[in-house]
Design an enzyme around this catalytic site. Structure first.
Site: not given
Ligand code: CAA
Length: 383
Positions: A157, A243, A364, A367
């Site tokens: 993707w 983003g 990114e 929802s």
């Molecule tokens: N900024 C920085 N660090 C963050 C953060 C943020 N917003 N949110 C969480 N973290 C850190 C946490 O502090 C934690 O760190 P520590 O272990 O050191 O305390 C670590 O990240 C893990 O956090 P979580 O336990 O909350 O992680 P999780 O596995 O439960 O996942 C999630 C959280 C919100 C579900 C995340 O995985 C997520 O956002 N997933 C979606 C991914 C995504 O958006 N993918 C899109 C692909 S990119 C795309 O679309 C490309 C394109 O070409 C357009």
């Protein structure tokens, strides 16, 4: 329009983007969509206008503008063509931004000038065939071997994947550490061992490429590690926080375009002896569309201003993306309804807006992911 006042510079950025959209983007948007044509010349011109590195400082070839200015420009570009906006947003928010924030002085000098000027294009490689929302479960590995890393794995993707020159690639340097073992790299797309695979045939944003990318013993200099080993997951999520405001602005642009087309059509189309805009049923639709677009825009601006003020903005960014994306789907559905059978054909742009809107609920962070981010923070904030 909102009563929130914009600075002279912000107004100028918005009007420049609006003029460019009307003169250059709108006339070719539908043909580029139909023919899956990457808008190379538009991207080059947008580089000249400073839209490909909006927030990068002038020292590194960018425009030194604030995030709200970037958001204003992006909404205008997406009013004309969501594909063109996607290309701009990936380069700005997902590639220039992490290099600017986490890159060494050498990395900034080496990569930002070309990316910010539009001379080179970037892409962001986080997702994989088996890991999308659960980004930390990625399988791509990076193994340190003297002064370089060897990358192996598959990314999916990847927006801009077919045209990009530079990629931000996430890979695990220590699988046992889960998300704490993820690292980020700046990778030249011409590096031996990097292969571009299948290009997706998509419902919307069809003038962008979405590629699968293979890494087979792809040798990357250790100098291209972005941040430190193990910081990759935080770099990815921090980057996506910014983003997502961009994708929310894209959704607002699509929805605004659909609203404007609907009003124009409703004032012209006649039924039962009057224009359809004279019917209250239709007026109520227009009222709800306008209200949701305005509410979305306010959420987007709020998130951008909070980012500009260095406030914590992750929840507001998720709220803006969630609400604006769902608004874009809702508004574009109504826009087709207002156009009736014509709206279902390619004679009018609303079917393209409808197809383009859907991706804003998916990439990114879906929802559902935005709701996870919002719920976690809200549950923490309220005792
Ligand atoms: N900024 C920085 N660090 C963050 C953060 C943020 N917003 N949110 C969480 N973290 C850190 C946490 O502090 C934690 O760190 P520590 O272990 O050191 O305390 C670590 O990240 C893990 O956090 P979580 O336990 O909350 O992680 P999780 O596995 O439960 O996942 C999630 C959280 C919100 C579900 C995340 O995985 C997520 O956002 N997933 C979606 C991914 C995504 O958006 N993918 C899109 C692909 S990119 C795309 O679309 C490309 C394109 O070409 C357009």
């Amino acid at each position: 329009m909102s009563i929130i006042s914009l600075s002279e510079v912000q107004e100028m950025v918005r009007s420049t983007a609006r003029e460019f959209t009307n003169n250059e983007i709108k006339p070719v948007a539908s043909i580029n969509d139909r023919e899956h044509r990457y808008p190379k010349d538009l991207i080059e011109k947008m580089g000249e206008l400073g839209f490909m590195g909006t927030n990068v400082s002038e020292q590194y070839g960018g425009s030194s503008l604030d995030y709200l200015s970037y958001i204003l420009a992006l909404e205008e570009i997406c009013k004309g063509c969501a594909s063109t906006g996607t290309i701009m947003s990936v380069n700005n928010s997902l590639v220039c931004s992490p290099i600017k924030t986490f890159g060494s002085e050498d990395q900034k000098r080496l990569f930002l000038n070309d990316l910010a000027s539009g001379g080179k294009l970037g892409c962001f490689m986080l997702s994989e065939p088996d890991s999308g929302s659960d980004a930390a479960s990625m399988k791509t590995t990076a193994v340190l071997n003297g002064d370089h890393y060897l990358l192996n794995g598959t990314k999916s993707w990847i927006t801009n994947g077919a045209e990009a020159d530079i990629a931000i690639v996430f890979a695990t340097t220590d699988k046992s550490l889960k998300h704490k073992g993820v690292s980020a790299f700046i990778v030249d797309m011409k590096t031996p061992g990097l292969k571009i695979g299948k290009l997706e045939d998509k419902l919307g944003i069809r003038a962008t490429s979405t590629a699968q990318i293979f890494f087979e013993d792809c040798k990357i200099s250790a100098k291209n590690l972005l941040g430190n080993e193990g910081e990759g997951f935080k770099i990815a999520l921090h980057t996506l926080d910014g983003g997502r405001i961009g994708i929310a602005a894209q959704a607002v642009g699509i929805a605004q375009a659909a609203l404007e087309e609907s009003v124009r059509y409703a004032k012209e189309r006649r039924a039962f002896g009057k224009t359809i805009s004279d019917f209250q049923g239709l007026q109520f639709m227009i009222a709800d569309m306008a209200t949701r677009v305005e509410a979305s825009r306010l959420l987007v601006w709020q998130a951008a201003v909070m980012k500009d003020r260095y406030m914590k903005f992750g929840k507001q960014s998720a709220m803006a993306k969630l609400y604006a994306a769902e608004t874009a789907m809702w508004v574009t559905t109504k826009a087709i309804q207002i156009h009736g059978g014509y709206g279902y054909t390619t004679d009018y742009p609303v079917e393209r807006y409808f197809r383009d809107a859907k991706i804003t609920e998916i990439y990114e962070g879906t929802s559902e992911i935005q709701r996870i981010v919002i719920a976690r923070e809200t549950l923490e904030e309220i005792e």
